[in-house]
Every structure is written in C-alpha cells, then in structure tokens.
Design an enzyme around this catalytic site. Structure first.
Site: not given
Length: 276
Positions: A31, A97-98, A122, A227, A256
């Site tokens: 994101w 991430s997302t 991450a 992160d 991150h």
C-alpha cells in the site's frame, strides 16, 4: 494495456515478462503503490530465466478505480483471477507489506494447487492493530490518522512517508534518495484515494491467524528489525510460528522498504529460497 477482468467487472492491470514455459514468480505490492514497486525484482528474476508477473491491486496504479471491494477477500480473488487467466502453475508468490497479506489470504482462500512456494516480505500478518488478543499491535488511532491524512492531503502524506520511515531515511546513517521518494509519490498518486482510504482498514484490521495455519507450502518470512511501518516483533516471528512450513529470516537494521533499498540482498536470498 494488459488487463484481466474480475467477476465484479474490475480491470486488473498486470505485467507478464519472460518465457511462458519458465517457472512464474508472482509479485504482490504494498500500500498504496503499484506493480512498479517491484522493478528491482522483476528485472533481476527475468534475467535469471524466470517468468515474472506483477499486477496493480484494484484501485491502485493502472487498475480500475472502483469504489468498493477494497478488502483482503477481494484482493485475494483478484490475484486468483490473474493467475487463472494466465494459467500460472508451480508459481512462487512474493508479497511485500499489504501484498504479503494478499498472498497469505490468496493461498488460504484459493488453495495451493497453483503454488509451489511463497515469500512474505515486511508483511502485515498476522494482525497489525492492537487488540486484547494482540497486545503488541499498533493502536487503532495510528491508522485512523493515516486515513485522515489520505482524506485531507495525501499528496503531502505520500511524500512524508517515503522521505521518512518507509525507507528509513529518518535514520542518521541512511541518506535520503530523492528518486525513490518521488517514485513512491508517483505510484501513490496514480491510485484512488478511496481505495487507499479503505485499504488502510484492510491491511491493519485483517486477522490472518487462521489463514497462516492453513498454508502448508514452504514460506520464507523476511523482515527487517528496523521496520518502522510494520514493527518486527508483532509480525514476522509470529507469522513464522503459525505457518506449517515457515522459515524466518531477520535482517538487522533493514527498513520496511528493503526490497528496494536492499535489493541485492533480498534478491539473492529469494533466489536461493526459490532454487533451494
């Protein structure tokens, strides 16, 4: 543009590079970015002989800016639509991430028939927000503030995030790289404010605990211990424990956005995992 149309009429943009008979690696972005965030991986693995595929999540990048469906079930179903349309088999799914949550929900929801391995980098699982059952999570007010900034002045917010915590450029030993900051901003501003606003709830409040337990393919869990977006202690170690066949790899001092700033290390470790 190359697109796949989902059951609910959303056009999902994708890139598909490399030999059609090569093993596919499928990348799911974070994101509020797009498939462009995987440039350093797409080119590297293409040159290693793989077929590389990446898509723009609904409402992000070049995909349709619809008003609804910005939740993990739809994200997973959209990914399934891409893999089915391209008939990808024995694929390695990589999510940042997302996108890590998207990969986890996709495998748990659609099964591993087309999946050989996965890597989450991450990534947001098991759960980001603080609850009674997840006392180490971030307070909901953190994500409420994200939504406020997206709704009121996301152009500035989308500069401040990469200029600061995303890549760790707020650390004294990590000089800022203006090109990365501007590229992050460009990708973010290509997408829909509505998709990004709703996506904050999707990545912060989705509980992936049961999804992780269902997955039995090998999964590499990669996370930097510096992160500042998805704190290490409440994410990667917990995910690795929940997975049936998970391996945790921790990177000292990595931020991150390490797939970009630390691409040489991340790519080498991903390659070793895929070929191992």
């Amino acid at each position: 543009m190359d697109t796949v149309t989902t059951r609910d009429g959303v056009n999902i943009f994708f890139k598909d590079w490399g030999p059609r008979d090569a093993q596919p690696i499928v990348f799911s972005h974070g994101w509020p970015l797009s498939s462009d965030d995987w440039d350093a991986q797409m080119v590297f693995f293409l040159n290693e002989g793989f077929r590389v595929v990446a898509h723009d999540r609904r409402g992000h990048g070049r995909s349709t800016q619809v008003a609804d469906g910005h939740d993990m079930d739809h994200y997973a179903d959209d990914l399934a639509a891409v893999t089915a349309a391209l008939d990808l088999r024995e694929a390695v799914h990589v999510g940042h991430s997302t996108g890590g949550g998207e990969v986890v929900r996709y495998i748990a929801r659609h099964g591993a028939e087309r999946v050989a391995k996965a890597a989450i980098i991450a990534a947001v699982p098991p759960l980001m927000v603080k609850t009674d059952a997840n006392p180490g999570g971030l307070p909901k007010e953190v994500f409420d503030d994200f939504q406020t900034q997206v709704a009121t002045n996301r152009a500035q917010f989308y500069h401040d995030v990469p200029a600061g915590p995303f890549y760790g450029f707020n650390r004294p030993d990590r000089p800022a790289m203006e090109g990365l900051i501007l590229n992050w901003w460009r990708q973010g501003m290509m997408g829909s404010a509505k998709a990004h606003y709703d996506g904050i709830i999707a990545f912060s409040q989705t509980d992936f605990t049961e999804d992780l337990k269902k997955i039995d393919v090998p999964v590499l869990v990669m996370h930097g211990d510096d992160d500042q977006i998805v704190p290490y202690e409440d994410s990667a170690p917990l995910s690795a424990k929940l997975l049936r066949n998970g391996t945790l790899k921790t990177y000292k001092g990595f931020p991150h956005g390490m797939p970009t700033t630390e691409a040489a290390t991340i790519n080498a470790d991903l390659l070793a995992f895929i070929r191992g």
